[in-house]
Design a protein around this motif. Structure first.
Motif, mmCIF file in Angstrom:
data_model
loop_
_atom_site.group_PDB
_atom_site.id
_atom_site.type_symbol
_atom_site.label_atom_id
_atom_site.label_comp_id
_atom_site.label_asym_id
_atom_site.label_seq_id
_atom_site.Cartn_x
_atom_site.Cartn_y
_atom_site.Cartn_z
ATOM 1 N N ILE A 1 0.155 -1.489 -0.095
ATOM 2 C CA ILE A 1 -0.353 -0.194 0.116
ATOM 3 C C ILE A 1 1.028 1.154 -0.320
ATOM 4 O O ILE A 1 0.540 2.150 -1.123
ATOM 5 N N VAL B 1 2.125 2.384 -3.304
ATOM 6 C CA VAL B 1 1.208 3.527 -4.533
ATOM 7 C C VAL B 1 1.106 4.861 -3.153
ATOM 8 O O VAL B 1 0.687 5.831 -3.857
ATOM 9 N N GLY B 2 0.500 4.834 -2.123
ATOM 10 C CA GLY B 2 1.605 6.400 -1.892
ATOM 11 C C GLY B 2 2.513 6.638 -1.956
ATOM 12 O O GLY B 2 2.054 7.831 -2.518
ATOM 13 N N CYS C 1 -5.053 5.398 1.257
ATOM 14 C CA CYS C 1 -3.697 4.286 1.084
ATOM 15 C C CYS C 1 -3.540 4.397 3.199
ATOM 16 O O CYS C 1 -2.977 3.175 3.587
ATOM 17 N N VAL D 1 3.299 2.579 6.413
ATOM 18 C CA VAL D 1 2.990 3.953 4.849
ATOM 19 C C VAL D 1 3.499 4.737 5.619
ATOM 20 O O VAL D 1 3.537 5.775 3.868
ATOM 21 N N THR E 1 6.058 6.837 3.076
ATOM 22 C CA THR E 1 5.253 8.353 2.135
ATOM 23 C C THR E 1 5.470 9.699 2.581
ATOM 24 O O THR E 1 6.513 10.605 1.608
ATOM 25 N N LEU F 1 -5.298 -2.308 -2.932
ATOM 26 C CA LEU F 1 -6.196 -1.893 -2.003
ATOM 27 C C LEU F 1 -7.188 -2.530 -1.774
ATOM 28 O O LEU F 1 -8.455 -2.480 -1.181
#
Length: 400
Positions: A209, A212-213, A314, A332, A336, A377
């Motif tokens: 995840i 993606v962030g 996310c 996460v 990020t 997700l």
């Protein structure tokens, strides 16, 4: 039967905390030139000091879960948001590079812990309401950042000493943050629940995840820091128009996040992120191919629209993906934060070796990852649906 009026009240309370958190960031960003002059630093040494913000956040975020376990979610957030607002004063007091590095490390650590705690509570509110609210919460963060930056711009225009400005801002925001925490959910651990580890590697689900962030935050950081430079150097725009492109990008993201929950509730997280990835790619292509400032500004606006809801989703997915939301969210958030740290410098490095057009080609390529990888997700989205089912709601657990 759970008191839904209390949950709705908790939603507005945590939204206020998000706005306070954003206002601190917005206030700080406007006075970086004053801090640079006060500490007598060049651009390179300033960049080195600012990197300690992300380092502090990455080191401290895993501690948020343990703090929440010890004090309960409400008291933990109250303490952490107060530490964050008060830490605003520290950078303005630093007279040289070593003290500024220490101040930025502390500032980032407080930011990261409060960030994890408030996102974990946002995920719990979303679970109990049974619909998406995380995008709107992050929209409130963006709105708070805009308010903080507007106040900071006024203070800078008036020539106010940043130490006085930050002291007044910290006092006001501390009061607002602590009061807002009065109505957030108070989740207490079960008597036999083991405290989370002080430090732990994020679970595999959080890593996927987080990637993606990573793509979304890379595009955000590149656009925020380099959009004005792109318009000025590549398209010969005026300084005012170049600055306006950055403001427009921030406004686009804020508005998209505030209204994004309706889209997520209608189409789901996966389809929303895929559609956002397509918009971000189209925006990136407009930037790369732009021959006029208005075209580039439209591209940055599309990019902001496309990536706006990705990070909130996310965080929500991480919170729903496993038994320890704080640990997953911290994982996460660490990824990020790392993306936000390396994006501006990498864009600059690529531009130095080639051109800004190539740099934003890299951003566009990463934006493709949003459309391609949005499926990670899905399992978390299904987990959220199970959590709000009538049977799941009947399972006993910690309650405020």
């Amino acid at each position: 039967m759970e008191d839904m009026s209390g949950v709705r009240r908790a939603r507005y309370a945590v939204a206020a905390v998000f706005a306070v958190h954003g206002a601190v960031t917005g206030s700080f960003a406007t006075r970086v030139p004053w801090i640079q002059d006060h500490a007598s630093l060049g651009a390179g040494r300033l960049g080195f000091a600012l990197a300690f913000t992300a380092l502090g956040a990455s080191c401290a975020m895993p501690l948020a879960g343990r703090i929440s376990h010890r004090f309960g979610s409400r008291n933990a957030l109250r303490r952490l948001i107060a530490l964050w607002t008060l830490s605003l004063v520290l950078p303005s007091l630093a007279p040289n590079l070593p003290t500024l590095c220490l101040a930025m490390f502390t500032y980032g650590a407080c930011a990261g812990m409060a960030d994890v705690a408030m996102n974990a509570l946002g995920v719990e509110v979303e679970r109990r309401l049974g619909r998406s609210v995380m995008s709107g919460l992050h929209g409130m963060w963006s709105a708070g950042a805009l308010v903080g930056s507007a106040a900071g711009t006024l203070a800078a225009h008036l020539g106010a000493d940043a130490r006085i400005h930050f002291l007044l801002a910290a006092a006001v925001l501390t009061v607002l943050g602590v009061l807002s925490c009065t109505w957030v959910l108070d989740i207490q651990p079960a008597a036999d629940e083991e405290p989370p580890p002080r430090f732990a590697l994020p679970p595999r689900s959080a890593l996927l995840i987080g990637m993606v962030g990573f793509c979304a935050v890379f595009a955000e950081g590149a656009s925020l820091d380099w959009s004005a430079v792109f318009l000025r150097d590549r398209l010969d725009s005026s300084a005012g128009l170049a600055a306006a492109s950055t403001t427009a990008f921030m406004l686009t993201m804020a508005v998209a996040r505030i209204v994004g929950d309706a889209v997520v509730n209608r189409f789901g997280a996966v389809r929303t992120v895929r559609a956002g990835g397509v918009l971000a790619v189209l925006g990136g292509l407009l930037v790369v191919l732009a021959g006029q400032p208005v075209v580039a500004m439209g591209g940055f606006a599309l990019m902001g629209l496309g990536i706006a809801v990705v990070v909130p989703l996310c965080f929500a997915a991480a919170g729903h993906a496993g038994p320890n939301p704080s640990q997953a969210i911290a994982g996460v958030a660490t990824i990020t934060y790392t993306s936000g740290l390396i994006a501006p410098s990498l864009i600059g490095g690529v531009a130095q070796a080639t051109s800004l057009v190539v740099s934003f080609g890299v951003v566009t390529a990463l934006a493709c990852g949003l459309a391609v990888c949005a499926g990670v997700l899905r399992s978390a989205e299904r987990g959220a649906e199970r959590e709000v089912s009538p049977r799941a709601a009947a399972v006993p657990g910690p309650r405020p």
